[in-house]
Design a protein around this motif. Structure first.
Motif: not given
Length: 435
Positions: A290-294, A319-328, A335-337, A355-362
């Motif tokens: 995982l990586k977290a940005v912005n 904050v935006e969180i992404y997971e490496w899939s092996g290629k991108s 639901n636990d961040v 928003d199911q697209k990597g963006l987590y907000h509150t």
């Protein structure tokens, strides 16, 4: 002039080195494999070829190579280390026990496979990683119930196991249907150590002993307490796999059919290849990385990040969180961040929406306490790299001219003041003009 050319060439290589070791390219990495014998390159070629096919640069060396080194000029030359050299007593070159541990402490990955010939050096590396091999150097895992049916196997040391950890991120979403063949030594993990996990366990009927001698005392390791394969997710996100079977990675067991004693189901191919391949994907951060940005925050209705907040301000955090899939990098969905608004202790703890697209907000209201706070995101989940982010922000009280002129809760006091003033005025009139 020659020195100048050398300097220019070295500088021109810096972008390449930075790219190779960049965390943004988890598969653009080099792997060093240390072997007892170079014949292991061919006898374990299926496993090595699976690593190469995924884009890794694999470098094979003998464990006692006098030129062996993991780093040069303070930079590590490799991103992962595979130790398929169980009998080595001393590494060659500048590599030693401390060098391997420093390699892991620097956030790099390790796969260690041992067998009944495991040396003190290999055992010490495993111990430092939280795993203890059986102290009896002649003992191997025996199972008279869950053993593999074989024409030549008579001592029941080629055992069958299907007791896998229930984690899709470690072993992949595709279930390993066929059991795994295992021949090697036992190890145990400390139950109090939350960083070490058993990935493959022995059956309740297994025990560790010398197959060529009778037991005079109960075995020290027995039953499901025996770990066949364990993993470590270190706090610095380095990943380690430790097993007591070098044969488990061999072409012979990867291609072999398997049938458990007393079971009518016969598999044309063992689960070894799928198991070790999926496990290596996790160890090399091809999954669960995982990586977290912005990381952003601002007042409600605004877009710019302020330098300071005022008590009781309404703010939005994201904050935006992404997971490496092996290629991108793909959006990570969970639901636990959570985020903490923290000063000595969390004053606000909120679960983030996604928003199911990597963006987590509150959004939340700044507490009625002023001081220096932090936005903190601490995320730890089984099999995933841990996230630890923080951003400091001061919170001030109201200024003297920012308070309300008339506070509703103070109306009784206002009424008492004006009543006292009116009473004094009436008393004065009566006192002055009454004869």
């Amino acid at each position: 002039m020659v020195k100048l050319c050398v300097l220019i060439a070295a500088v021109s290589l810096l972008p390449i080195l930075c790219l190779s070791f960049s965390p943004e390219n988890p598969t653009d990495r080099r792997v060093l494999v240390l072997l007892d014998d170079l014949s292991l390159k061919s006898s374990h070629s299926i496993f090595f070829n699976s690593i190469k096919s995924r884009g890794f640069d694999v470098d094979f060396k003998l464990a006692d190579d006098p030129k062996l080194s993991l780093q040069r000029y303070g930079q590590y030359l490799y991103d992962a280390l595979i130790l398929f050299s169980p009998s080595i007593d001393r590494f060659g070159g500048s590599l030693d026990l401390a060098g391997v541990l420093d390699f892991v402490d620097s956030g790099h990955d390790l796969i260690l496979a041992a067998d009944e010939s495991a040396s003190d050096l290999i055992r010490n590396i495993a111990t430092e990683c939280g795993v203890d091999f059986d102290e009896d150097s002649s003992a191997i895992v025996i199972d008279h119930k869950s053993y593999a049916v074989s024409e030549t196997e008579g001592d029941h040391t080629l055992i069958v196991s299907g007791d896998f950890i229930q984690s899709d991120v470690i072993l992949g979403s595709t279930k390993v249907e066929a059991p795994v063949l295992y021949k090697g030594i036992a190890h145990s993990v400390n139950a109090a150590n939350s960083l070490v996990l058993k990935v493959l366990s022995a059956s309740p009927s297994a025990y560790s002993a010398n197959p060529s001698s009778k037991l005079s005392n109960p075995p020290l390791h027995s039953g499901s307490a025996i770990s066949l394969v364990s993993v470590v997710q270190a706090r610095n996100n380095a990943r380690i796999t430790i097993t007591g079977s070098l044969d488990m990675f061999s072409n012979r067991l990867l291609r072999s059919g398997v049938q458990k004693a007393g079971d009518s189901n016969k598999y044309s191919k063992s689960g070894n290849e799928q198991f070790v391949t999926e496990l290596s994907r996790w160890v090399f951060h091809e999954r669960g990385h995982l990586k977290a940005v912005n990381l952003r925050h601002h007042k409600v209705g605004e877009t710019d990040e302020p330098a300071i907040y005022r008590i009781n301000d309404d703010l939005e955090f994201s904050v935006e969180i992404y997971e490496w899939s092996g290629k991108s990098w793909e959006p990570y969905v969970a639901n636990d961040v959570q985020v903490q608004f923290y000063m000595m202790s969390p004053y606000v703890l909120k679960t983030l929406s996604t928003d199911q697209k990597g963006l987590y907000h509150t959004s939340f209201k700044v507490p009625d306490v002023y001081g220096v706070f932090q936005f903190k995101v601490e995320y730890q989940r089984l099999g995933y790299t841990g996230l630890s982010l923080s951003k400091q922000i001061p919170v001030r009280p109201f200024r003297h001219n920012e308070y309300e002129r008339f506070i509703p809760t103070a109306f009784p006091y206002y009424g008492a003041s004006f009543t006292t003033m009116a009473g004094f005025f009436i008393f004065s009139i009566v006192y002055l003009y009454n004869k």
